[in-house]
Scaffold this motif. Structure first.
Motif, PDB file in Angstrom:
ATOM      1  N   PHE A  62       0.834  -1.185   0.000  1.00  0.00           N
ATOM      2  CA  PHE A  62       0.000   0.000   0.000  1.00  0.00           C
ATOM      3  C   PHE A  62       0.875   1.244   0.000  1.00  0.00           C
ATOM      4  O   PHE A  62       2.010   1.221   0.517  1.00  0.00           O
ATOM      5  CB  PHE A  62      -0.926   0.001   1.214  1.00  0.00           C
ATOM      6  CG  PHE A  62      -1.856  -1.164   1.236  1.00  0.00           C
ATOM      7  CD1 PHE A  62      -2.980  -1.183   0.426  1.00  0.00           C
ATOM      8  CD2 PHE A  62      -1.604  -2.275   2.028  1.00  0.00           C
ATOM      9  CE1 PHE A  62      -3.834  -2.272   0.421  1.00  0.00           C
ATOM     10  CE2 PHE A  62      -2.441  -3.366   2.024  1.00  0.00           C
ATOM     11  CZ  PHE A  62      -3.574  -3.358   1.221  1.00  0.00           C
ATOM     12  N   GLY A  63       0.381   2.298  -0.579  1.00  0.00           N
ATOM     13  CA  GLY A  63       1.175   3.515  -0.634  1.00  0.00           C
ATOM     14  C   GLY A  63       0.313   4.752  -0.685  1.00  0.00           C
ATOM     15  O   GLY A  63      -0.802   4.729  -1.211  1.00  0.00           O
ATOM     16  N   VAL A  64       0.852   5.838  -0.129  1.00  0.00           N
ATOM     17  CA  VAL A  64       0.133   7.106  -0.139  1.00  0.00           C
ATOM     18  C   VAL A  64       1.159   8.230  -0.245  1.00  0.00           C
ATOM     19  O   VAL A  64       2.284   8.125   0.291  1.00  0.00           O
ATOM     20  CB  VAL A  64      -0.737   7.270   1.128  1.00  0.00           C
ATOM     21  CG1 VAL A  64       0.093   7.224   2.393  1.00  0.00           C
ATOM     22  CG2 VAL A  64      -1.551   8.565   1.050  1.00  0.00           C
ATOM     23  N   ALA A  65       0.808   9.291  -0.946  1.00  0.00           N
ATOM     24  CA  ALA A  65       1.681  10.454  -1.074  1.00  0.00           C
ATOM     25  C   ALA A  65       0.870  11.714  -0.852  1.00  0.00           C
ATOM     26  O   ALA A  65      -0.302  11.790  -1.243  1.00  0.00           O
ATOM     27  CB  ALA A  65       2.336  10.486  -2.449  1.00  0.00           C
ATOM     28  N   LEU A  66       1.484  12.686  -0.181  1.00  0.00           N
ATOM     29  CA  LEU A  66       0.903  14.011  -0.005  1.00  0.00           C
ATOM     30  C   LEU A  66       1.818  15.021  -0.676  1.00  0.00           C
ATOM     31  O   LEU A  66       3.048  14.980  -0.499  1.00  0.00           O
ATOM     32  CB  LEU A  66       0.769  14.364   1.488  1.00  0.00           C
ATOM     33  CG  LEU A  66      -0.438  13.831   2.250  1.00  0.00           C
ATOM     34  CD1 LEU A  66      -0.335  14.245   3.709  1.00  0.00           C
ATOM     35  CD2 LEU A  66      -1.736  14.335   1.649  1.00  0.00           C
ATOM     36  N   SER A  67       1.257  15.918  -1.441  1.00  0.00           N
ATOM     37  CA  SER A  67       2.073  16.963  -2.049  1.00  0.00           C
ATOM     38  C   SER A  67       1.324  18.300  -1.986  1.00  0.00           C
ATOM     39  O   SER A  67       0.087  18.320  -2.026  1.00  0.00           O
ATOM     40  CB  SER A  67       2.384  16.599  -3.503  1.00  0.00           C
ATOM     41  OG  SER A  67       1.188  16.491  -4.264  1.00  0.00           O
ATOM     42  N   PRO A  68       2.090  19.406  -1.845  1.00  0.00           N
ATOM     43  CA  PRO A  68       3.544  19.451  -1.694  1.00  0.00           C
ATOM     44  C   PRO A  68       3.964  19.014  -0.293  1.00  0.00           C
ATOM     45  O   PRO A  68       3.129  18.902   0.612  1.00  0.00           O
ATOM     46  CB  PRO A  68       3.856  20.932  -1.934  1.00  0.00           C
ATOM     47  CG  PRO A  68       2.618  21.636  -1.471  1.00  0.00           C
ATOM     48  CD  PRO A  68       1.476  20.735  -1.856  1.00  0.00           C
ATOM     49  N   ASP A  69       5.277  18.800  -0.121  1.00  0.00           N
ATOM     50  CA  ASP A  69       5.783  18.403   1.193  1.00  0.00           C
ATOM     51  C   ASP A  69       5.620  19.529   2.213  1.00  0.00           C
ATOM     52  O   ASP A  69       5.393  19.283   3.391  1.00  0.00           O
ATOM     53  CB  ASP A  69       7.267  18.013   1.103  1.00  0.00           C
ATOM     54  CG  ASP A  69       7.480  16.778   0.245  1.00  0.00           C
ATOM     55  OD1 ASP A  69       6.559  15.945   0.186  1.00  0.00           O
ATOM     56  OD2 ASP A  69       8.549  16.656  -0.371  1.00  0.00           O
ATOM     57  N   THR A  70       5.802  20.758   1.733  1.00  0.00           N
ATOM     58  CA  THR A  70       5.635  21.926   2.600  1.00  0.00           C
ATOM     59  C   THR A  70       4.813  22.969   1.869  1.00  0.00           C
ATOM     60  O   THR A  70       4.818  23.022   0.618  1.00  0.00           O
ATOM     61  CB  THR A  70       6.987  22.535   3.002  1.00  0.00           C
ATOM     62  OG1 THR A  70       7.673  22.963   1.825  1.00  0.00           O
ATOM     63  CG2 THR A  70       7.844  21.538   3.771  1.00  0.00           C
ATOM     64  N   SER A  71       4.128  23.788   2.621  1.00  0.00           N
ATOM     65  CA  SER A  71       3.314  24.836   2.033  1.00  0.00           C
ATOM     66  C   SER A  71       3.233  26.002   3.004  1.00  0.00           C
ATOM     67  O   SER A  71       3.139  25.803   4.225  1.00  0.00           O
ATOM     68  CB  SER A  71       1.904  24.316   1.731  1.00  0.00           C
ATOM     69  OG  SER A  71       1.043  25.365   1.348  1.00  0.00           O
ATOM     70  N   THR A  72       3.320  27.226   2.473  1.00  0.00           N
ATOM     71  CA  THR A  72       3.170  28.423   3.302  1.00  0.00           C
ATOM     72  C   THR A  72       2.063  29.282   2.718  1.00  0.00           C
ATOM     73  O   THR A  72       2.007  29.521   1.496  1.00  0.00           O
ATOM     74  CB  THR A  72       4.475  29.231   3.357  1.00  0.00           C
ATOM     75  OG1 THR A  72       5.516  28.396   3.867  1.00  0.00           O
ATOM     76  CG2 THR A  72       4.321  30.446   4.253  1.00  0.00           C
ATOM     77  N   ALA A  73       1.174  29.723   3.562  1.00  0.00           N
ATOM     78  CA  ALA A  73       0.090  30.614   3.151  1.00  0.00           C
ATOM     79  C   ALA A  73       0.081  31.817   4.081  1.00  0.00           C
ATOM     80  O   ALA A  73       0.509  31.726   5.240  1.00  0.00           O
ATOM     81  CB  ALA A  73      -1.244  29.882   3.192  1.00  0.00           C
ATOM     82  N   TYR A  74      -0.405  32.938   3.567  1.00  0.00           N
ATOM     83  CA  TYR A  74      -0.345  34.189   4.321  1.00  0.00           C
ATOM     84  C   TYR A  74      -1.739  34.752   4.530  1.00  0.00           C
ATOM     85  O   TYR A  74      -2.587  34.736   3.627  1.00  0.00           O
ATOM     86  CB  TYR A  74       0.521  35.209   3.576  1.00  0.00           C
ATOM     87  CG  TYR A  74       1.937  34.740   3.382  1.00  0.00           C
ATOM     88  CD1 TYR A  74       2.886  34.924   4.382  1.00  0.00           C
ATOM     89  CD2 TYR A  74       2.314  34.087   2.207  1.00  0.00           C
ATOM     90  CE1 TYR A  74       4.198  34.481   4.213  1.00  0.00           C
ATOM     91  CE2 TYR A  74       3.616  33.636   2.028  1.00  0.00           C
ATOM     92  CZ  TYR A  74       4.550  33.827   3.035  1.00  0.00           C
ATOM     93  OH  TYR A  74       5.828  33.380   2.870  1.00  0.00           O
ATOM     94  N   ALA A  75      -1.971  35.256   5.736  1.00  0.00           N
ATOM     95  CA  ALA A  75      -3.196  35.980   6.059  1.00  0.00           C
ATOM     96  C   ALA A  75      -2.825  37.432   6.314  1.00  0.00           C
ATOM     97  O   ALA A  75      -1.713  37.747   6.766  1.00  0.00           O
ATOM     98  CB  ALA A  75      -3.852  35.388   7.292  1.00  0.00           C
ATOM     99  N   THR A  76      -3.740  38.342   6.022  1.00  0.00           N
ATOM    100  CA  THR A  76      -3.462  39.764   6.199  1.00  0.00           C
ATOM    101  C   THR A  76      -4.308  40.399   7.285  1.00  0.00           C
ATOM    102  O   THR A  76      -4.243  41.614   7.475  1.00  0.00           O
ATOM    103  CB  THR A  76      -3.705  40.510   4.872  1.00  0.00           C
ATOM    104  OG1 THR A  76      -5.049  40.289   4.444  1.00  0.00           O
ATOM    105  CG2 THR A  76      -2.743  40.015   3.789  1.00  0.00           C
ATOM    106  N   ALA A  77      -5.097  39.589   7.975  1.00  0.00           N
ATOM    107  CA  ALA A  77      -5.917  40.139   9.055  1.00  0.00           C
ATOM    108  C   ALA A  77      -6.209  39.048  10.065  1.00  0.00           C
ATOM    109  O   ALA A  77      -6.396  37.871   9.700  1.00  0.00           O
ATOM    110  CB  ALA A  77      -7.225  40.713   8.507  1.00  0.00           C
ATOM    111  N   ALA A  78      -6.245  39.430  11.338  1.00  0.00           N
ATOM    112  CA  ALA A  78      -6.664  38.489  12.369  1.00  0.00           C
ATOM    113  C   ALA A  78      -8.103  38.067  12.120  1.00  0.00           C
ATOM    114  O   ALA A  78      -8.929  38.864  11.668  1.00  0.00           O
ATOM    115  CB  ALA A  78      -6.527  39.127  13.742  1.00  0.00           C
ATOM    116  N   GLY A  79      -8.401  36.811  12.387  1.00  0.00           N
ATOM    117  CA  GLY A  79      -9.736  36.279  12.134  1.00  0.00           C
ATOM    118  C   GLY A  79      -9.921  35.725  10.738  1.00  0.00           C
ATOM    119  O   GLY A  79     -10.933  35.085  10.441  1.00  0.00           O
ATOM    120  N   GLN A  80      -8.950  35.949   9.851  1.00  0.00           N
ATOM    121  CA  GLN A  80      -9.049  35.473   8.467  1.00  0.00           C
ATOM    122  C   GLN A  80      -8.795  33.968   8.389  1.00  0.00           C
ATOM    123  O   GLN A  80      -7.998  33.415   9.142  1.00  0.00           O
ATOM    124  CB  GLN A  80      -8.029  36.222   7.601  1.00  0.00           C
ATOM    125  CG  GLN A  80      -8.092  35.876   6.120  1.00  0.00           C
ATOM    126  CD  GLN A  80      -7.094  36.687   5.309  1.00  0.00           C
ATOM    127  OE1 GLN A  80      -6.560  37.698   5.782  1.00  0.00           O
ATOM    128  NE2 GLN A  80      -6.817  36.247   4.095  1.00  0.00           N
TER     129      GLN A  80
END
Length: 514
Positions: free
Chosen positions: A400-418
């Motif tokens: 059995f095999g499984v892959a997740l991509s991408p290995d790393t990800s960065t996302a940005y928020a511009t306001a608290a509560g977003q």
């Protein structure tokens, strides 16, 4: 086919669900896969499109237009009422026994049959389509019997009253069991075919005038009368209650109608190979394997319940059940394609009732790695083999095999509560079907993702992970979450991805983009 009567809205919904069931079930459900590997299925979701448009013109109070719009309004009620409107009843217009019984020659009546047989383009081209799909397998005389080797079945869906009607519909029996001279020549096979379906939905079953009323020029009578194929009418929905009528609550489709009729439709499609013989034999219930995945050489126990008494309990002329006499298992090549049978034995030591559990052990030593299709069927003491049930078996070293991509990800928020979304792709990298559980760790900020995913072999799926920045967060702060996917079949098989969410100022975003 559905919605030949425009106001019978549930029928089109059932046709669309049947399409979805087949499309999404292929390669995921063994019964659907076995069916579509061997059988051509046609679906007509709306056979009366202009009538359906008139129904919908009523908006929140749909018009009860039953017929097509030929000659509309023609001096009839407009807007149409339930009992008075123009058009031709397409289910009285077929060119077999047209105008014999249960139809009207008055334009405004619900059952107006049209000026002549198959006068309507909808009915004319339905008949042309049917002739292109099936050969003519029955002689021209009303008494001619279609051969037992006849192939093909046609269901026409209507509402309502929870009924399954079988040919003939044009004969008048006035609520009594029809005598032999008013039954279709293939009555035994047609009646068994209908009662096998009503085992699944519990509908009242019989000829039209036995349990409802006589009607001539119907599509199922035409299909059987002209071509010899097995035909039947479903009247979907109870006579009274929440889900009754032509316009039941939409929730009734999934809560009641589809669960009741899915297996009935599936049985009809299976039996279409030879409906007048297969419907006489036992119905296989829930084929089961001791293990769905094994290594080469490991034995697998196959168990199936066989019921020759799987007939609906309500109706006229319910067929008699026979005892089970034999059971067989086939691997990859089904019985109709010349497969080699492996005999299954009675679980209790003897086949001596109409309801038996059969069992056998399959040696997988000679089976190659990969997915195999198993077929099971039963025979009764009258010599009738029934339709086949199907199950998947995977053979080979479990990889059995499984892959997740991408290995790393960065996302940005511009306001608290977003709330921001990281989009991952999860892929099943083995040739085995598998399901995956998902866990989140390391996060402090509110994060959500599906708890589990079921994926078909070698298929990828988008996996959204949402992170909400707390209202108390200040610019520059970030949060990291690790998403782990774990194989259900092999808990040691995992994949992970690290996601970072950072709260930044609007001015900072162009710098990141560079």
């Amino acid at each position: 086919m559905a919605a030949i009567h425009a106001r019978e809205l549930s029928t089109a919904e059932m046709a669309w669900r049947w399409i979805d069931y087949l499309a999404y079930g292929y390669n995921a459900d063994p019964e659907v896969t076995a069916l579509l590997d061997s059988t051509e299925v046609w679906v007509i979701p709306v056979a009366n499109p202009d009538g359906r448009i008139k129904v919908e013109e009523g908006g929140s109070a749909p018009y009860l237009q039953r017929k097509n719009l030929n000659g509309f309004p023609g001096g009839c009620a407009n807007p149409p009422t339930g009992i008075n409107h123009a058009g031709v009843d397409l289910n009285r217009n077929a060119s077999f026994q047209w105008g014999v019984a249960g139809s009207s020659d008055y334009l405004c009546d619900n059952t107006y049959r049209g000026e002549s047989a198959a006068s309507e383009p909808e009915q004319y081209y339905l008949e042309q389509l049917f002739r292109s799909l099936w050969p003519d397998q029955r002689g021209p005389a009303l008494s001619d019997t279609a051969p037992l080797t006849t192939t093909g079945a046609m269901l026409t869906l209507h509402t309502y009253s929870d009924l399954i009607l079988l040919p003939w519909n044009w004969t008048e029996c006035y609520g009594l069991p029809c005598p032999a001279n008013l039954q279709a020549p293939n009555n035994a096979g047609l009646r068994s075919f209908a009662f096998r379906m009503s085992y699944h939905n519990g509908y009242n079953t019989g000829q039209g005038s036995e349990i409802l009323y006589a009607a001539s020029g119907t599509t199922d009578d035409w299909a059987y009368g002209q071509l010899g194929i097995a035909g039947a009418t479903f009247e979907i929905g109870p006579f009274s209650g929440t889900c009754s009528g032509f316009l039941p609550a939409y929730a009734c489709q999934d809560s009641t109608f589809w669960p009741l009729n899915r297996e009935a439709f599936l049985y009809a499609a299976k039996a279409a190979r030879q409906p007048y013989t297969l419907s006489l034999g036992p119905t296989p219930i829930s084929p089961a394997l001791s293990a769905l995945t094994v290594t080469v050489g490991s034995p697998v126990t196959v168990t199936v319940r066989l019921r020759d008494d799987a007939y609906g309990n309500t109706g006229v002329g319910r067929p008699a059940a026979q005892n089970i006499a034999a059971a067989e298992l086939y691997v990859d090549t089904p019985p109709w394609a010349g497969g080699t049978p492996l005999a299954l034995a009675p679980q209790d030591g003897a086949f001596n009732t109409p309801d038996e559990v059969a069992q056998g052990v399959l040696d997988t030593t000679s089976l190659g790695a990969g997915r195999h299709m198993l077929f099971v069927r039963g025979q009764d003491t009258a010599g009738n083999w029934g339709v086949s049930g199907a199950a998947f078996l995977w053979v080979g070293a479990p990889q059995f095999g499984v892959a997740l991509s991408p290995d790393t990800s960065t996302a940005y928020a511009t306001a608290a509560g977003q709330t921001v979304t990281h989009t991952l792709t999860i892929t099943n990298t083995s040739f085995y079907s598998d399901a995956f559980t998902l866990t989140l760790s390391g996060n402090l900020w509110p994060t959500s993702a599906p708890a589990s995913l079921g994926l078909v072999t070698l298929q990828s799926q988008t996996l959204p992970v949402t992170v909400t920045v707390p209202l108390t967060a200040t610019f520059g702060l970030s949060d990291t979450v690790t998403v782990m996917a774990r194989s259900t079949n092999d808990p040691f098989t995992t994949a992970s991805s690290t996601l970072t969410t950072q709260l930044v100022t609007q001015m900072y975003l162009p710098l990141i983009a560079r």
